[in-house]
Each structure stands twice: as C-alpha cells, then as structure tokens.
Design an enzyme around this catalytic site. Structure first.
Site, mmCIF file in Angstrom:
data_model
loop_
_atom_site.group_PDB
_atom_site.id
_atom_site.type_symbol
_atom_site.label_atom_id
_atom_site.label_comp_id
_atom_site.label_asym_id
_atom_site.label_seq_id
_atom_site.Cartn_x
_atom_site.Cartn_y
_atom_site.Cartn_z
ATOM 1 N N GLU A 4 29.872 38.795 37.106
ATOM 2 C CA GLU A 4 31.172 38.122 36.955
ATOM 3 C C GLU A 4 31.092 36.621 37.176
ATOM 4 O OE1 GLU A 4 30.646 41.030 38.268
ATOM 5 O OE2 GLU A 4 32.291 42.421 37.857
ATOM 6 N N GLU A 7 30.942 48.711 39.482
ATOM 7 C CA GLU A 7 31.987 48.941 40.491
ATOM 8 C C GLU A 7 32.533 50.362 40.377
ATOM 9 O OE1 GLU A 7 34.100 45.314 39.247
ATOM 10 O OE2 GLU A 7 34.029 44.710 41.349
#
Ligand code: 3H9
Length: 701
Positions: free
Chosen positions: A126, A106
């Site tokens: 995640e 990210e």
C-alpha cells in the site's frame, strides 16, 4: 454472476475469488465472499471453508479503481468481510498462491489458518500507492512475523517469497505445487484434530525492546520518505500494534488510511500505477498482435547514446553488434561501455563475472555486413537529417527483410526518415534518454506507415530491456522535447525579466524536480538546444525566443563538458557554481532589450514552467500525438525528473484546477505583453484546455 465461486468437496466448502486479472477485492467480490460464507455456515454438511483465488493470484488486494468512489466504502467493506471470516464458527483456511498483496494478504490474515505454495509473492504494498494497509494489515502482520520483518514489509511495500516465512506464524504450511488440495487436506485435519478457531488478533507482538526499535525506525524512515507522508504513518500504525489493544490499533490504522487516501501524493502514485499500465495499451493494436522475433540487435553509432543503448540489450541477454565507421570512435565507445560495467561491478550492483558476460554479448564492428542479420537495428548517429539519410539508405540496402529499423532521433521527422527506405512500414522511432542505460523512459515514435506488428514488437522489447515504453506520434520533438521547449523558453524569458539561473533552478527543485532547467541544460550540453534553435529560426521565423541561451553558447559555454555554461564547474566536478560572468551577460542583455529587472516569486517561476508544459501537452493530446494525458505524465515522471509525488504535469494541472490555471495563464500573458521581447501568445490556452474547462473536466477524467 457472483465473483466468488462456491463448491463443496466433502465436508469442505471452497470459495474461489474470481475477479480477473488479479482478484481485486471490489464490491461485487466482497459481497460474493460474504454470501458464500453465509451459505457455508448455514449448511450443516460443511465443517470447514477454504478460500482461494482463481487464475494468476490469490488476490492483488483492494480494487484500486474503486478508491475515492462510493463502492470503496459500500458494505460489505473489506473490514466487514474479514470480520465475518474471523468470527466464523467454522474454520476458514486461506489457500494462498502466486500473489497475496495488500487487502488480499489482510484477508488471509483474518482466516484461522493459512497455507501457501512456494514462490508466492507476499506483500503489503500500500505504501507504494501512498497509503497504508487499511484492513488490519498493520495490526495483524506484526503479530505473526517478527516486528522488524513486518515493519520492513509495510514501509517498503516490497514482496517477500512465501518460503521466507518458514518458522513464523504467517503460514501453517508451505507446500510445493498446487496449494488447493493441500489446503483442503489441511482443512480436514483441522476438523478431525479439532484445531479450533485461532485468531491472529489474539496474539501479542513479541519484541525485547519495541519502543527503542520503533524510534530507530521513525528516524530512519523520516530520512528516506522525503516528499511522501505514507511511510511514517505506516510506522505509527505498526507502533499502535505494540502499544494498543487490537481494536484500538485497528481504529488508529483506519484513521491513517482515510487521511492518506485523500492526499495528493497518494493520488499521484495511483495515477502512476495505472498510467504505466495504460501506456502499454494501444487502442488499434490488439494485445494479441503477432510479434516479430527479436533475438539479436545492432546499434549504429558508438557514441554516448549508442553505447548506452547497446548496454540495454546486453543487460537483457540480447547479443548486440555496435557499428561505427571510425575505428578510434569505436574503440573509445566500447572502452566506455567496459568502464561503465566495471564501475557498476565495483559498486556491487553486478557480479565481477557479469562484466565479461555482458561484454561478450557486445560485438564491435566497422562493417555493415556484420549487422545485416540483426532483428532490430537502432540508429544512434548525429542528430542531422542528411546524416540520418545516409544511414537509413544504407540500412535499407543491407538489412534482412523484416528487420525493424529504428531511429534514436530526439526531434527529427520519423516519416521523413522512413521515406529514405523502401520499407517505411519497418521504420520506427526509439527515443532513448541519456544516460540510455539508466533512464527508464523510451519514447516510441509511431510513424504514419509504421506497421502494427513493428509497434507491438518494439513496445514488448521496451519491457524486455526494462524500459517504460510510451507511444508518441510524429511531430517536432515528439511529446517530451516538444513540451520541454516551451518550458525552456519560459525559463529563458524569466532570466530576461529579472531572475537568475540559480533562482529558477532552486524554485523548481524545491517543488521536487530532480534538476532545474539551467542545471539540466548544462548537463545535457547547451549546444544541443542551440543547434535545434538555429534550425527553428529558419523553419519557424514567427516563433519568438529569449536570447540569453544563445549568447551563452556563443561564448562556447556548452555546460559541464566545457567547464562552463549557465554556471561554472571546477575541473572533474559536477557542482554548479554561480558565475558572475553569466550575471554580467544577463544584465547587459536586459539593458540591450530595455528591460528593468523585476523580482520574480518562486510561485511565478514554478507555474510558468509547469503551465508552459501543460499548455503544449494539451495541444499534443488534441492532435493525437499522445494517446492519453497519463502517457504525457509517464514521460515526464520517467524521463524528465518530474517529481513522482506530483504525478506529472497533466495531473498537476488537474489538481491545481484548470480554471485556476487558465486565470494564471491570462496573468502571465498580460505581463508578457508589457515586457520587451515577451511572447503573450505562449499563454493562449490550447483549445482542448478551454473545452475541458467548459465541461468542468480534467485532463485525466
Ligand atoms: C489495498 O489493498 C488497500 C487495503 O489495504 C485496504 C482497503 C480498505 N486493483 O501489474 P500487472 C490490474 S490497496 C485493481 O500488469 P503483474 C492492473 O491495473 C491494493 N487492479 O500484472 C492491470 O490491469 P490492466 C494493494 C489491479 O502480473 C492488471 O491488474 N495492492 C490491482 O505484473 C495486471 O497488473 C497492490 O498495490 C488492484 N489491486 O503484477 C497491488 N492490481 O490489465 C498492486 C493489479 O487492465 N498490483 N491490477 O492494465 C501489483 O503489484 C501487480 O499488479 C501484481 C500483478 C503483482 C498484483
């Protein structure tokens, strides 16, 4: 010292994230990155910035250890860091290598350009922790790679090699070898060619029919996500990248992240992540303990367990000799191994040529002479001390010096077994779970005299043969089976009190267990438990047992293998069918005891089973048989079908609250006291449980 190193190479500033082992983006590192960025911005001689990672990763993502602590949210949080990077008036180039996962990816997506080295593992994992990418991943990734690819990565969490992104906008360059010089050269080009400050957020998600595709994805994911909320929330977050402006999408993603991070499912998955890694650590055995080389193995016994164990070695490319005294049994065992491989090849899980390759690594023999040079030998013969004695005396005589002598015993005293040899330091327990070639758990039993290097070598070997090795001390049943005995006792008592096998199984299976106690017992063979109980009746006459299981065995109903046990089975089938014969047997037994059957709720069934595990687990912890509560949980998750989304018995107890648990145990004890053949002492809380309760702590604190 800052966790972000700053240096300058000409007009390029290089920020190196340096937070071993994987540059997790914890508070100190985040602060370091922002401070370094400010420094670069303030320095007129700097025209561009490269961000990279020291050591073995670009970044493994947010620091999972910070979750649910104030540090996780402390500014600069990851959003702030990424916003600062994206808003920088000097181009920022990510130099990605080795691993860019979660928040690490990210962060790279917030940079203006990204250069990757080949072979780097790129992922948004995640979902495997029960959450969703919460720092823009669900909004930015679909803007740079095809929607299907992005969604797939986010919903499965699986890593993709960097070179697979060729032709997408994720990486501007994918280079062989060292990425940093390439990234610095690229940064110079950005400056000279005035390539500007492109931002991923300004791109649009391109797809011919996004809504149709997303609906298809929802349906597919709903069907496979089962007990986990995160996968569907991932789809919704990605859907927001299509239907909402960027900032709105980020808000939707954030809301999803904050919801999920609080869920018990996420807590359970994070517990499993750290628990698996913790299991490999043995406080008094340093990580750098020299290992004994393991190049060849031997297995004594070609039965179901011996065959399965041998397959593990062959699968890992380790030559293994299988010894069996009886020619017929040897041929049968080797034949079963071959059939197993052929079936796996038929299902496409291995290549047809792998069958022969693996079979070539397995050498059958009837002579101890052929195993004497093996680096490790695993005994997998009948579970009976005199039989073990014969084998270990023989192994002591024939095996080369330094060989590891392992026993696959599931309950017997490893110290006694070691005492049959003149080299107890080389003896260890390796308790495989059936089917041994499939089940991931390997309980590694450390005897009183087991040498540290033997333990370290066996732990390492477990990883090599793709098992989760968990250390247990010596006690009857070790960690897993000692606990399951209490669970089985409660299951048996509940039949006496009024439940049916189906009701007990269904209740615990509804909670998520792979199989209830009676189906499990029918599968494993009811005679196995019976054999152990008969030994117990002699050794521990003080211990009470429910007696229905014995009566089932007295009828020769050993489970699936005899076509009948607590259920009945059609020939060649595994479906457990309720059997009126069993109902009659139970009814007659209750009458004999003078019990008027009562209705048990699913809640009582589930909690009697789980708390029986936990109370014994607490004793095991207190006695030092298990090194930590999470080891017990890893054993139950990987070897006993305990539902992953519940995190294991000890975490279940922590989440239920030890105070509430002890209250329930008192209730169960009071009822047991009024039930003929009941055993209230089963519910006497373990001292550790009471101690933790007083301290307001949980098992995993
Ligand atoms: C995230 O990023 C959320 C964001 O979207 C939003 C935030 C707002 N944190 O596996 P290994 C430790 S969520 C802390 O044996 P390998 C690990 O515990 C995060 N520690 O090595 C172990 O410690 P120890 C998303 C971490 O080479 C050591 O590193 N990221 C983290 O086989 C070595 O680990 C993930 O889910 C972490 N993020 O594999 C990535 N990652 O030595 C999860 C690792 O004390 N990590 N550690 O036992 C992995 O998949 C693997 O660890 C990795 C390395 C592939 C990185």
């Amino acid at each position: 010292m800052s966790q972000a190193r700053y240096e300058q190479q000409g007009e390029v500033a290089v920020i190196t994230m340096d937070n071993p082992p994987v540059n997790g983006l914890g508070f100190e590192l985040r602060r370091g990155i922002v401070e370094s960025l400010m420094r670069a911005k303030a320095d007129d001689s700097v025209k561009a910035v490269v961000i990279t990672g020291a050591g073995r990763a670009f970044s493994g993502g947010a620091d999972i250890r910070e979750f649910n602590t104030p540090k996780a949210l402390a500014e600069p949080n990851l959003h702030t860091v990424i916003r600062e990077i994206e808003a920088s008036n000097k181009p920022v180039i990510a130099a990605v290598h080795s691993v860019a996962m979660g928040g690490g990816l990210e962060l790279a997506l917030g940079c203006h350009f990204r250069i990757a080295s080949t072979g780097a593992q790129i992922a948004l994992p995640e979902v495997k922790l029960g959450i969703l990418p919460g720092a823009g991943g669900t909004q930015r990734l679909p803007r740079v790679v095809p929607l299907e690819m992005a969604l797939n990565m986010i919903v499965t969490g699986e890593p993709v090699k960097s070179e697979k992104f060729k032709g997408t906008r994720l990486f501007d360059e994918i280079v062989e070898g060292d990425v940093l010089p390439a990234a610095i050269a690229f940064a110079r080009k950005v400056v000279t060619d005035k390539l500007g400050l492109p931002k991923v957020r300004d791109l649009k998600v391109v797809h011919p029919n996004p809504q149709g595709y997303l609906q298809f994805a929802r349906n597919t994911v709903r069907a496979v996500a089962r007990n986990f909320p995160a996968p569907l929330r991932c789809v919704e977050a990605v859907a927001a990248s299509v239907s909402m402006p960027f900032e709105e999408g980020i808000k939707a993603e954030r809301a999803g992240f904050l919801d999920l991070v609080q869920t018990p499912e996420s807590r359970a998955l994070r517990h499993a992540f750290f628990g698996e890694r913790a299991a490999a650590k043995i406080p008094d055995v340093p990580a750098d303990t020299p290992l004994r080389p393991i190049e060849t193995a031997a297995v004594v016994g070609a039965g179901t367990m011996g065959g399965g164990i041998a397959m593990n070695f062959a699968n890992a490319g380790i030559p293994v000799t299988v010894l069996e005294a009886n020619k017929e049994a040897l041929d049968r065992g080797i034949g079963i191994i071959r059939r197993n491989y052929e079936n796996t090849a038929k299902k496409g899980r291995i290549k047809p040529e792998d069958v022969e390759k693996r079979m070539a690594l397995i050498r059958p023999t009837m002579s101890y002479d052929d195993i004497r040079n093996a680096d490790i030998v695993i005994e997998a013969v009948f579970e009976d001390m005199p039989v073990k004695e014969t084998v270990f005396k023989k192994l002591n005589e024939v095996m080369k010096a330094g060989a590891i002598l392992a026993s696959n015993t599931s309950t017997l005293d490893v110290d006694k077994i070691a005492a049959f040899t003149k080299r107890p330091q080389d003896v260890i327990g390796t308790h495989f779970f059936s089917p041994a070639n499939v089940m991931r758990l390997l309980e590694i039993v450390r005897g009183a005299k087991t040498a540290k290097d033997v333990l370290a070598t066996t732990m390492k070997l477990a990883a090599r043969i793709r098992k989760l090795g968990v250390v247990s001390g010596v006690c009857d049943g070790f960690i897993g089976n000692r606990m399951i005995e209490q669970y089985s006792r409660q299951a048996g008592y509940m039949l006496e009190e009024g439940a049916t096998p189906q009701q007990v199984d269904r209740a615990i299976e509804k909670l998520g267990f792979a199989m209830g106690p009676f189906r499990m017992s029918d599968l494993a063979g009811n005679d196995v438990g019976w054999y152990i109980r008969k030994r117990r009746y002699v050794e521990r006459p003080d211990m009470k047992y429910p007696k229905i299981a014995d009566k089932i065995c007295e009828l020769g109903r050993f489970g699936q293998k005899t076509g009948a046990g607590f259920y009945r089975y059609e020939p060649g089938k595994r479906d457990a069918i309720a059997d009126p014969v069993v109902d009659e047997l139970i009814a007659a037994h209750r009458k004999e005891l003078g019990i008027t059957p009562r209705k048990l709720t699913d809640d009582e069934i589930v909690h009697r089973l789980i708390f029986a595990l936990v109370n014994e687990g607490a004793k095991i912890l207190e006695e030092g048989i298990a090194m930590r509560a999470s080891d017990i949980d890893m054993i139950y998750l990987s070897g006993y079908g305990f539902p992953l989304h519940r995190g294991g018995p000890m975490l279940y107890a922590d989440m239920y609250g030890l105070y509430n648990m002890v209250n329930r145990m008192n209730e169960f004890a009071a009822r047991a006291a009024q039930t003929p053949n009941g055993d209230p002492s089963a519910w006497t809380p373990a001292p550790l449980l009471l101690k933790l309760l007083e301290q307001g702590k949980g098992f995993n604190d």
